[in-house]
Design a protein around this motif. Sequence first.
Motif, PDB file in Angstrom:
ATOM      1  N   UNK A  46     -14.471  27.387  10.728  1.00  0.00           N
ATOM      2  CA  UNK A  46     -15.662  27.955  11.358  1.00  0.00           C
ATOM      3  C   UNK A  46     -16.568  26.829  11.861  1.00  0.00           C
ATOM      4  N   UNK A  47     -16.190  26.152  12.953  1.00  0.00           N
ATOM      5  CA  UNK A  47     -17.023  25.082  13.488  1.00  0.00           C
ATOM      6  C   UNK A  47     -18.428  25.568  13.827  1.00  0.00           C
ATOM      7  N   UNK A  48     -19.386  24.656  13.745  1.00  0.00           N
ATOM      8  CA  UNK A  48     -20.788  24.988  13.984  1.00  0.00           C
ATOM      9  C   UNK A  48     -21.276  24.303  15.253  1.00  0.00           C
ATOM     10  N   UNK A  49     -21.917  25.070  16.127  1.00  0.00           N
ATOM     11  CA  UNK A  49     -22.569  24.531  17.324  1.00  0.00           C
ATOM     12  C   UNK A  49     -24.074  24.678  17.133  1.00  0.00           C
ATOM     13  N   UNK A  50     -24.711  23.584  16.735  1.00  0.00           N
ATOM     14  CA  UNK A  50     -26.143  23.623  16.409  1.00  0.00           C
ATOM     15  C   UNK A  50     -27.000  24.032  17.602  1.00  0.00           C
ATOM     16  N   UNK A  51     -26.500  23.811  18.810  1.00  0.00           N
ATOM     17  CA  UNK A  51     -27.305  24.116  19.997  1.00  0.00           C
ATOM     18  C   UNK A  51     -27.517  25.611  20.185  1.00  0.00           C
ATOM     19  N   UNK A  52     -26.641  26.423  19.587  1.00  0.00           N
ATOM     20  CA  UNK A  52     -26.760  27.876  19.764  1.00  0.00           C
ATOM     21  C   UNK A  52     -26.841  28.617  18.437  1.00  0.00           C
ATOM     22  N   UNK A 173     -22.175  11.438   3.601  1.00  0.00           N
ATOM     23  CA  UNK A 173     -23.523  10.884   3.553  1.00  0.00           C
ATOM     24  C   UNK A 173     -24.510  11.958   3.993  1.00  0.00           C
ATOM     25  N   UNK A 174     -25.701  11.920   3.423  1.00  0.00           N
ATOM     26  CA  UNK A 174     -26.725  12.915   3.767  1.00  0.00           C
ATOM     27  C   UNK A 174     -27.101  12.867   5.240  1.00  0.00           C
ATOM     28  N   UNK A 175     -26.852  11.739   5.906  1.00  0.00           N
ATOM     29  CA  UNK A 175     -27.186  11.663   7.333  1.00  0.00           C
ATOM     30  C   UNK A 175     -26.240  12.503   8.185  1.00  0.00           C
ATOM     31  N   UNK A 176     -25.228  13.087   7.550  1.00  0.00           N
ATOM     32  CA  UNK A 176     -24.302  13.950   8.286  1.00  0.00           C
ATOM     33  C   UNK A 176     -24.652  15.439   8.151  1.00  0.00           C
ATOM     34  N   UNK A 177     -25.739  15.757   7.454  1.00  0.00           N
ATOM     35  CA  UNK A 177     -26.186  17.151   7.410  1.00  0.00           C
ATOM     36  C   UNK A 177     -26.438  17.655   8.828  1.00  0.00           C
ATOM     37  N   UNK A 178     -25.933  18.846   9.147  1.00  0.00           N
ATOM     38  CA  UNK A 178     -26.199  19.426  10.467  1.00  0.00           C
ATOM     39  C   UNK A 178     -27.682  19.753  10.592  1.00  0.00           C
TER      40      UNK A 178
END
Length: 235
Positions: A46-52, A173-178
């Motif tokens: 279930x890939x995530x597209x943060x833009x939508x 790493x926490x910097x990879x949080x969406x």
Amino acid sequence: MTNTTYLWNPPAVKSLPVRGKTERLPINRLFFVGRNYHAHAVEMGKPVDKSVERPFYFTKAPQTLVESGATVAYPPETKNYHHEMELVLVIGAPGFRVSQEDAHKLVYGYACGLDMTRRDLQLVARDKGRPWDLGKDVEESSVVSEVVPMEGTVLEQGALEMTVNGQPRQKSDLDKLIWNIREIIADLSLFYHLQPGDLIFTGTPEGVGPLQPGDSIEGSVAGVGEITLSIGPAE
């Protein structure tokens, strides 16, 4: 004031130890952010597209909370019990419709967490469009380390690692949080009046996998601490 009596004793307040303090932190609610690392979203199909898209959440009963170092029974009605290592955000002040700029004002501290999951039941529910409760709201499935006070601090990076029987399973790493800490607080506070003692499990990276009775988990988040858990026999 009228003294209230009950038919039986109400459950004890769930709480966690706090580093450097004798007082324990009482727990209010347990919130979980779903699919908040891209690589994990992909491994779950279930890939995530943060833009939508925006974050989504599920909850567990506070009664599922157990402290780091415990041994928990392999749960019933599953053949695919999974680990999910996460950073846990601890809310320390009330907030509703909080801006990202003010999100830090709600932060009390952080802890390491494990969101234990009956994966087979979760996936059946997901694919049928049913609630995830039987897969996620599992007894003894919300494992949390001691809380580290960091009032007003927003963590933006830090290694997250987990092993099973000494073998690496999860590393990120926490910097990879969406959705980062500020975004999570701001978004969740649109739906709930956040309160002190609310815990927010911020999401797990890739590498989730099955466990067996006798397995030993060790995990850590840089700058926060460590967590351990042992899986006991099925009841």
